[in-house]
Design an enzyme around this catalytic site. Structure first.
Site, PDB file in Angstrom:
ATOM      1  N   CYS A  32       0.742  -1.063  -0.126  1.00  0.00           N
ATOM      2  CA  CYS A  32      -0.011   0.002   0.212  1.00  0.00           C
ATOM      3  C   CYS A  32       0.861   1.300   0.065  1.00  0.00           C
ATOM      4  O   CYS A  32       0.698   2.416  -0.458  1.00  0.00           O
ATOM      5  CB  CYS A  32      -1.196   0.122   1.116  1.00  0.00           C
ATOM      6  SG  CYS A  32      -0.127  -0.361   2.557  1.00  0.00           S
ATOM      7  N   HIS A  42      -1.166   0.273   7.645  1.00  0.00           N
ATOM      8  CA  HIS A  42      -1.597   0.518   6.349  1.00  0.00           C
ATOM      9  C   HIS A  42      -1.571   1.984   5.939  1.00  0.00           C
ATOM     10  O   HIS A  42      -1.690   2.874   6.736  1.00  0.00           O
ATOM     11  CB  HIS A  42      -3.078  -0.036   6.143  1.00  0.00           C
ATOM     12  CG  HIS A  42      -3.867   0.346   5.141  1.00  0.00           C
ATOM     13  ND1 HIS A  42      -3.386  -0.537   3.699  1.00  0.00           N
ATOM     14  CD2 HIS A  42      -5.009   0.909   4.242  1.00  0.00           C
ATOM     15  CE1 HIS A  42      -4.228  -0.021   2.831  1.00  0.00           C
ATOM     16  NE2 HIS A  42      -4.857   0.748   3.145  1.00  0.00           N
TER      17      HIS A  42
END
Length: 1024
Positions: A167, A578
């Site tokens: 990510c 994330h």
């Protein structure tokens, strides 16, 4: 329709009204709030009134539904024998059995059509509002994605696939791609053939290969027909750059540094062909790099040096906003120029001498905890604005800024003195217990104005008793009897303390009127003076603070604006987490959220919530600002600019796009072929009866919609078979005396009346009448009259009612009536939808009951699957009305409790360190806990669910670095944490729970009552 109501169709305004309702009423159910707004025609005040007023439980049931006699004048009623008597309203069983013939067919059809159209319009609007502002991972677990989930729509920005904890790559690349100048540089890059042949080092070959893959990736992001692209080829080249790119997530700043270094070196190859070694002509240097001058004093010696910078690091701890961070980074210590070296203090200042078009700030949100021996994330709140002015940090404004800094320093010193003076008033006294001086004077004033108690006529002399009645003696009315005075004397005795007495406040024993007037006058004057002094000090402090805040608002210092282009957000802890990005789309004038494969509309409010920090473990990690010139260039992109960029691509990149789009079409065709083999067959029992009915009804009603509708209706008729048989048995007298037509009419009337009364009963937690019969569900949800009438007629046409001659005769007449109903009398598409909703409602109820029973038996994993499916399916029903589904808070509560219990089980198995138990714990986490967490983490997650998810994440994050866990276990934990913390939109698929379809409504109702009584009586879990 008002302007506010029209705004409900427009995403952002609708969400704003919903958010205001949430804040005012405390209700978090967005679907319910949207329905309230529609009911109030978009009027916020009226919606608040509706939500906060107390309503009866059966308010929803009081909406207009078909009266028991209403069927007679309708389309279906004309096919049955008419009764001669009617009643205006169903007040009793006799009234319910009376029929009305005054209603005309045209009136009934017109009213029904109007109601149906309004209902369909409201349903469509609700669904549109619900799904416009966000796209969920998957509406139902296990549902196969449609082709529309693959394809890009109207040049909407594309997402990027997460190739195993990548990510960070997506967040950075998307932010850079949305810079038109950077995109142009990458796509237009080329090297002469002689330069390519002269590149022999591994680094040069790797950089060129990466640039080529980046060009292919950017070309796809421009012209692909896919919703998201696959960056695997570019990521494959990054493996050499990082120690373990496959196993752990990378730091955004680390990757950005490396990326810009590679691109700088790659562009330098082209620059060297013309001007060897001249980095000033490097496009990457011109776009991302600036310079600053450091001036300072070290050990009495002045120094000055010029340095380049790319990403400028800023400390977060101790600062409230970005401006304070920059001020702290630019000034260290103090500097004073004087004639003698002895007066020079140590310190240094930094001044930007050249700012790049793209200015990137790296927020240092990680620090190393020496005691724990591991890094920790800083979650403190840090605010930043959409536009900042860099004039105050430029070297050309050094003299002016130094003057202003000196003025700020002087003002701050003055504020400190005023604050100390204010403290003398607010913390007055010489002992440990202090209080504000105006309050102290007020207390003394209250003391001297308290009237002393009157002297008592007893042997005690002038002394006053400690206990006095609540009514003061001096305030007794004249003419008070002697008995009352005697009671007052008794209260003065310490041995007699009647109930109802209170301690009197202290008061002066003796004070003359002159003394009282003098002291009272002085105290009042002093109190007013001290209150005025306190007010003056507070106003002075506020005025000076405002001057400090506005010190740099000088128009001369607002000539170099920078606009926020992208915010890279990190959620999680220092070891795992994330990343996603908020990027401002200049042509659309709006913020978009880039979260791996998902690109959705966003807002500044959402960006603040996710980026400022302080509330949860998500906060901004990197801020990308662009100069005024770059912002105007991006804003000037006209409609069709992307298409023109695609057409201007080199032939090889254009061909690459065409080939990928061709592969997409091939994949779509293969998918369609696979799905065509998976169409489920209809159940044999409804289908067999369906063929008979369809053959009887003619070829016009043999379509798939009609077949599906009749199959469902036949199934519901079988479920209600016992109730229909009882209604037929009750009309035996009418059958013997007046024949089969009269018997059917009587049975139809009485069954309709019975169900109507049940539908009007007040629901209780232990009883849901909708489970008893499909028509109760229809009546409570205001179904069209034609749908209700046809459904009830099909109950009597069920061929399974062949008990005796009477039942067979009534069944045949009912089936004959059905054949007389033409396609214009009943909308079969709408008929099908209502029966599908009831089938889904029964399925939700069964799943909920099964999940609750399993939960009570501590079978949490099996229970969670049923509860999750119940919640997802129920959410679809509730979009159409509050009585369409079951209680959403009830399902959400036990889904949440079940998930927490299951997470505890998985955590205990994991920390047991036994290989088999660890594997089982990981399996529970991967198969149940993580999918459920991801599904709950949508845009409208409630506070309770958010807190539960945070609790579960904290449990697993607390295991990081534990000494009692070996390296192998820590490695497995490192693999799990990114999935626990990653809320990206991956498709979650779970096995659907085993289907349970009880045919008897009585069994289902009794089971419902038992389970509900059990959970509502339990003390361990409180049902809201």
């Amino acid at each position: 329709m008002t302007a506010e109501l029209r705004a409900l169709g427009g995403g952002g305004d609708c969400q704003m009204l919903v958010n205001q309702l949430k804040e005012i009423t405390g209700i978090q159910d967005s679907a319910f709030l949207q329905a309230a707004l529609k009911a109030a025609n978009g009027d916020l005040t009226e919606a608040v009134t509706f939500l906060t007023e107390e309503h009866d439980d059966e308010a929803i049931l009081d909406r207009p539904v078909g009266e028991p006699a209403a069927w007679e004048g309708s389309t279906l009623g004309k096919h049955l024998p008419q009764r001669t008597a009617n009643a205006p309203a169903p007040k009793s069983q006799d009234d319910l059995c009376a029929a009305s013939t005054s209603r005309s067919l045209e009136s009934a059809k017109a009213q029904t059509a109007g109601r149906d159209g309004a209902e369909r319009l409201q349903e469509a609007d609700t669904v549109e509002i619900k799904y416009r502002s966000k796209r969920k991972r998957c509406d139902v677990w296990g549902e196969i994605l449609k082709q529309s989930d693959w394809r890009r729509v109207d040049n909407w920005p594309v997402g990027m696939k997460n190739i195993g904890n990548t990510c960070w790559f997506s967040a950075v690349i998307q932010s850079l791609f949305q810079l038109p100048e950077f995109r142009r540089l990458v796509l237009g890059y080329s090297l002469p053939q002689n330069v390519l042949e002269s590149c022999h080092s591994h680094a040069e070959k790797r950089n060129i290969a990466f640039m080529q893959e980046l060009q292919c990736l950017f070309a796809l992001m421009l012209g692909t027909c896919r919703k998201f692209v696959d960056p695997s080829a570019a990521l494959e080249l990054l493996k050499d750059a990082f120690r373990s790119a496959e196993e752990q997530q990378q730091d955004v700043s680390e990757f950005t540094h490396k990326l810009l270094d590679w691109l700088e070196d790659t562009f330098q190859l082209a620059v060297n062909a013309k001007r060897p070694g001249d980095k000033s002509e490097n496009p990457m240097v011109q776009l991302f790099y600036g310079t600053y001058l450091t001036e300072g004093v070290h050990e009495g010696n002045a120094f000055s040096k010029m340095e380049p910078f790319g990403q400028y690091p800023l400390q977060v701890n101790g600062y409230r906003n970005l401006s304070e961070c920059l001020e702290g980074a630019m000034v260290e210590g103090e500097m004073e120029e004087a004639a003698t070296a002895q007066s020079v203090k140590y310190g240094q200042e930094r001044w930007f001498t050249k700012l790049p078009p793209v200015l990137t700030f790296e927020l240092s949100r990680f620090e190393f905890n020496q005691s724990l021996g591991q890094p920790e994330k800083i979650h403190t709140r840090l605010e930043f604005s959409q536009t900042i002015y860099m004039d105050r940090f430029l070297h050309c404004n050094k003299e002016l800024i130094r003057m202003k800094r000196e003025e700020i320093k002087r003002l701050k010193e003055k504020v400190v003195l005023l604050q100390k003076q204010l403290e003398r008033y607010l913390q007055y006294g010489s002992g440990p217990a202090r209080c504000p001086l105006p309050d102290m004077l007020q207390y003394v004033l209250e003391f001297i104005t308290t009237r002393p108690a009157a002297a008592l006529p007893s042997a005690q002399g002038p002394q006053v008793g400690l206990l006095q009645p609540q009514t003061q003696l001096d305030s007794r009315p004249e003419g008070q009897d002697t008995e009352t005075e005697g009671q007052a004397c008794l209260l003065a005795s310490p041995s007699v303390q009647p109930p109802g007495t209170v301690l009197q406040p202290p008061a002066p024993r003796v004070v003359s009127e002159a003394e009282l007037e003098l002291v009272q006058t002085c105290l009042q004057r002093w109190r007013q003076e001290t209150e005025q002094d306190v007010q003056d000090l507070k106003e002075s402090i506020a005025r000076i603070n405002l001057s400090i805040e506005q010190m740099y608002c000088d128009p001369l210092l607002q000539q170099v604006p920078y606009h926020l282009h992208a915010v890279l957000v990190h959620q999680g802890q220092a070891n795992a987490g994330h990343y996603w990005a908020f990027i401002y789309n200049q042509p659309r004038r709006s913020w978009l959220k880039y979260n791996d494969i998902s690109v959705t509309d966003s807002s500044w409010e959402e960006l603040e919530r996710d980026s400022f920090g302080g509330l949860k473990n998500a906060s901004a990690y990197c801020l990308m600002y662009i100069s005024d010139a770059v912002a105007h260039l991006a804003a000037d992109e006209a409609e069709g600019q992307l298409q023109r960029e695609v057409e201007a691509l080199p032939p090889e990149l254009w061909q690459y796009i065409q080939e990928d789009n061709w592969r997409l079409e091939q994949e779509a065709e293969e998918w369609e072929e696979e799905q065509s083999c998976k169409i489920p067959q209809m159940e044999p029992s409804p289908a067999s009866e369906l063929q008979e009915l369809s053959s009887e009804s003619g070829s016009d009603q043999s379509s798939g919609c009609t077949q599906r509708a009749r199959a469902l209706s036949a199934e519901h008729a079988r479920i209600a078979q016992e109730q229909t048989a009882k209604a037929i048995a009750n009309c035996a007298g009418a059958y013997e005396m007046n024949g089969v037509e009269a018997a059917l009419c009587k049975a139809f009337h009485e069954e309709y009346s019975r169900l109507y009364l049940l539908a009007k009963e007040t629901p209780t937690p232990q009883n849901d009448a909708r489970l008893q019969h499909v028509l109760i569900y229809f009546l409570q949800n205001n179904a069209p009259q034609q749908v209700v009438e046809r459904t009830l007629l099909e109950q009597f046409a069920d061929k399974n009612l062949s008990y005796d001659e009477r039942s067979i005769s009534i069944m045949k007449v009912a089936r004959a009536k059905l054949r007389e109903i033409g396609p214009d009398d009943v909308d079969m598409e709408e008929y099908r939808r209502w029966h599908e909703d009831y089938s889904l409602f029964r399925k939700v109820s069964v799943y909920l009951l099964t999940g609750l029973e399993l939960y009570q038996n501590r079978k949490y994993q099996e229970s969670l699957t049923y509860l999750v499916y119940a919640y997802q399916s129920n959410a679809k029903l509730l979009l159409k009305g509050a009585r369409r589904g079951v209680s959403e808070p009830l399902i959400a509560l036990y889904r949440r409790e079940c998930l927490l219990k299951l997470n505890e089980v998985a955590a205990s198995l994991f920390v047991s360190r036994e290989e088999a138990c660890v594997a089982q714990g990981i399996s529970i986490l991967n198969e149940s806990v993580i999918p459920c967490m991801h599904l709950m983490s949508d845009f409208e997650i409630c506070r309770e669910d958010m807190d539960a998810i945070q609790v579960m994440r904290n449990v697993w994050c607390s295991y990081l670095g534990r000494e009692d866990m070996d390296e192998k276990l820590q490695l497995k934990l490192g693999e799990l944490l990114p999935r626990l913390l990653d809320s990206s939109t991956e498709v979650i698929v779970l096995k659907e729970p085993p289907k349970i379809r009880p045919n008897s409504p009585y069994d289902l109702c009794s089971r419902f009552a038992a389970v509900m009584e059990s959970i509502h009586g339990a003390s361990t879990v409180a049902v809201k």
